[in-house]
Design an enzyme around this catalytic site. Structure first.
Site, PDB file in Angstrom:
ATOM      1  N   HIS A 180       9.912 -53.284  -1.881  1.00  0.00           N
ATOM      2  CA  HIS A 180       9.536 -52.807  -2.794  1.00  0.00           C
ATOM      3  C   HIS A 180       7.638 -53.200  -2.559  1.00  0.00           C
ATOM      4  CE1 HIS A 180      12.288 -53.245  -6.191  1.00  0.00           C
ATOM      5  NE2 HIS A 180      12.321 -53.624  -5.344  1.00  0.00           N
ATOM      6  N   ASP A 213       5.043 -52.468 -10.461  1.00  0.00           N
ATOM      7  CA  ASP A 213       6.218 -52.514  -9.743  1.00  0.00           C
ATOM      8  C   ASP A 213       7.785 -52.985 -11.465  1.00  0.00           C
ATOM      9  OD1 ASP A 213       7.746 -52.913  -7.271  1.00  0.00           O
ATOM     10  OD2 ASP A 213       9.019 -53.850  -9.205  1.00  0.00           O
TER      11      ASP A 213
END
Length: 485
Positions: free
Chosen positions: A16, A122
Site C-alpha cells: 500500500h 487508503d
C-alpha cells in the site's frame, strides 16, 4: 492558477505504501501548482515496514513539493493478545484521527501554505473521511487492488444490506454457490471469495469500508488501467461513484530498506541463463508454508522433476501467534528435502527475500508462480511474464480467478488455496504433479496466454504516457479535486 495542497493517508503495509508514494510523485510531476503531504502511520505489526516508514520520513531525495510527516506512534492496547487483528487495526486507525486533525490544522494555519484541496486515503483508512469533512474538503480513496475486486467489495455490501445475505453465516466457500457480480463477466464461485468476507470480524471491517466508499467519499482512484479491466471499469458507469483507473502505479526500483538479506548473486546467475528459460516462484511479503506440512517438499519435487531452471523465494514461517511478517532461513537445508540443493545446483537457486521487480524484468525469466497479490500481477504484466496462480490470502483467490477465467492471461495451479491472515493453517497440500503441470503450461513459449500477456504489457506501458488512458484519468482526477464544490 492557485497553488493547492493534498493530504495523503496511506495504510502502513508495504504494498500500500509503495504504491501511494509512487502515485504522489506522479501527481507532483504532472501538476506544477500541486503540493502533497503524506502522513505516515507507523506499523504496529511489522518492523520492516516501520523501518521503511522511518526512512521515508527522513529522506531528502523527494521533490520539494512532496513531504512526509511521521505521526505519533499509538501505544498497543493492553489487551491486544485477546483482540482480533481486524479490531486491533480498526482501533489503531481510529486513534490516529486526532493526530491527523492536528497536523492538517497546523498546515492550514500557516499563511504560506497552499489551499487545502482534499484528502486521499487508503481503503483501510476511510475513517479519515470524517476528518476531511471537518475541514470542508473532499476525500478520495486510493484503492491498491483491482477494479473487479472493488466492484465485488461494493456489491457484497449491497447483498448484505439489500438482500440480507450474510456470507459468514452461510459458509459460502464450501457451498458450490456462484454469484453474478457486476464487475465480473463470469459467475463468481464462492470458493474464491476473500477470506475476510467469510470471517465475521474481518467482514465487519470490509462492510465498514464499503459503506464509507459509498457514502463518505467523493471518488475512488484504482491502481489499474482501462485496457486490462475494461468490463469492471465499465460496470461503475451505472453507479454514482466517480472511479479513476490511474495505473499501473508500480515501484520498480530496488528498495534495500525492505530487504532482509542480499541475494545479489541471483542476478549474476540469471545473466547466464537462456532467454525465457527460468521459472520464478515468489509468494509475497506474507508468503510462507507451514513447516509441519509437506508443501515445501512437494514444490521441491515438482521443480526437480520438471527440469526447468528456477529461482525460488522460500520464506520462513513467523512464530505462531505472531502478526509479524515472514523472515529468511539461516539454513535452507533444514526445510528442503535432503540433497535437493546439491542435485539442482546447476539449474536453480533457492533464496530468501527476492528483488521481485528486478527478477521479473530479467530476460531469462519466462514464467512466474505467484500468490496473485495485485502489485505482483501488475509487475508481471508490465514485464510481460505470464503467471501460474497460487493465491494464499486476502483477495488473491479472486485475483487468480480473474486472471485465469475472466482475462485468460494466466494458467492455474490453484484458485482456491487459502490461509487465514496471521495464521499458519492451510487448506491442504497441492501435489507435486499439479505444480509441475502448472509450471509446464506457464513456460510454453508460444502459448496464447503468453501472447496475451505480451500484448497487455505494451498497453500497460502506454497507459501512463501522454494521451494514454490512465494519463487522461489522472488529469480528470486533478481537475475534479482542485475544482470540487
Amino acid at each position: 492558477m492557485k497553488k493547492s495542497h493534498l493530504v495523503f493517508v496511506p495504510c502502513p503495509g508495504i504494498g500500500h505504501l509503495m504504491s501511494a508514494v509512487e502515485f504522489t510523485k506522479l501527481l507532483i510531476n504532472r501538476h506544477e501548482h500541486l503540493s502533497i503531504t503524506v502522513l505516515l502511520i507507523r506499523s504496529p505489526f511489522d518492523p520492516k515496514v516501520d523501518a521503511f516508514i522511518l526512512s521515508l520520513s527522513s529522506s531528502l531525495s523527494f521533490p520539494q513539493r512532496l513531504r512526509f510527516v511521521l505521526l505519533p506512534q499509538h501505544p498497543e492496547p493492553t489487551n491486544s493478545d485477546s483482540l482480533h487483528p481486524s479490531v486491533l487495526f480498526d482501533s489503531f486507525i481510529e486513534h490516529q484521527k486526532p493526530n491527523v486533525r492536528d497536523v492538517v490544522s497546523k498546515l492550514n494555519s500557516d499563511p504560506d501554505s497552499p489551499r487545502l484541496a482534499g484528502f486521499v486515503v487508503d481503503v483501510f483508512c476511510t475513517a479519515m473521511a470524517d476528518v476531511a469533512t471537518e475541514f470542508g474538503v473532499p476525500t478520495m480513496v486510493f484503492f491498491t487492488s483491482g477494479a473487479a475486486f472493488l466492484g465485488f467489495k461494493l456489491h457484497i455490501h449491497t447483498l448484505r444490506d439489500r438482500d440480507n445475505v450474510d456470507p459468514t453465516v452461510l459458509n459460502f466457500k464450501d457451498s458450490g454457490t456462484e454469484f453474478a457480480i457486476p464487475s465480473f463477466d463470469n459467475l463468481v464461485p464462492a470458493s474464491v471469495f476473500p477470506g475476510n468476507v467469510l470471517d465475521k470480524d474481518w467482514a465487519r471491517l470490509l462492510f465498514t469500508q464499503a459503506s464509507s466508499m459509498k457514502n463518505k467519499v467523493q471518488g475512488i482512484l484504482v491502481n489499474t488501467f482501462e485496457e486490462l479491466e475494461s468490463h469492471a471499469i465499465q460496470s461503475f458507469s451505472h453507479t454514482d461513484l466517480a472511479v479513476y483507473p490511474v495505473g499501473p502505479i508500480l515501484s520498480l526500483g530496488t528498495d534495500n530498506t525492505v530487504q532482509e538479506g542480499s541475494e545479489s548473486d541471483v542476478m549474476d546467475w540469471l545473466d547466464d541463463q537462456p532467454q525465457y528459460s527460468v521459472i520464478f516462484l515468489c509468494f509475497g511479503s506474507w508468503g510462507f508454508f507451514d513447516e509441519e506440512g509437506n508443501q515445501v517438499t512437494e514444490i521441491a519435487s515438482a521443480l526437480e522433476a520438471s527440469g526447468v531452471h528456477f529461482v525460488w523465494s522460500l520464506r520462513k514461517t513467523p512464530p505462531k501467534g505472531s502478526m509479524g511478517a515472514v523472515g529468511d532461513y539461516s539454513d535452507l537445508e533444514e526445510v528442503l528435502p535432503e540433497g535437493f540443493l546439491q542435485r539442482t545446483a546447476e539449474i536453480g537457486r533457492v533464496i530468501g527475500w527476492a528483488p521481485q521487480a528486478q527478477i521479473l524484468a530479467h530476460k531469462a525469466v519466462g514464467g512466474f508462480v505467484s500468490h496473485c497479490g495485485w502489485n505482483s500481477i501488475l509487475e508481471s504484466i508490465y514485464y510481460g511474464v505470464p503467471i501460474a496462480t497460487w493465491p494464499i490470502y486476502a483477495e488473491q483467490q479472486m485475483n487468480a480467478f480473474q486472471l485465469v477465467r475472466e482475462l485468460k492471461m494466466s494458467v492455474e495451479i490453484s484458485l482456491d488455496y487459502r490461509r487465514a491472515f496471521g495464521s499458519v493453517s492451510e487448506s491442504g497440500v497441492i501435489s507435486a504433479a499439479r505444480i509441475r503441470e502448472g509450471i509446464k503450461q506457464v513456460m510454453e513459449k508460444e502459448s496464447e496466454v503468453r501472447k496475451k500477456v505480451k500484448t497487455m504489457s505494451e498497453m500497460s506501458k502506454r497507459a501512463l504516457m501522454e494521451g494514454g488512458s490512465s494519463y487522461s484519468h489522472i488529469g480528470r482526477f486533478i481537475h475534479d479535486i482542485l475544482n470540487w464544490g
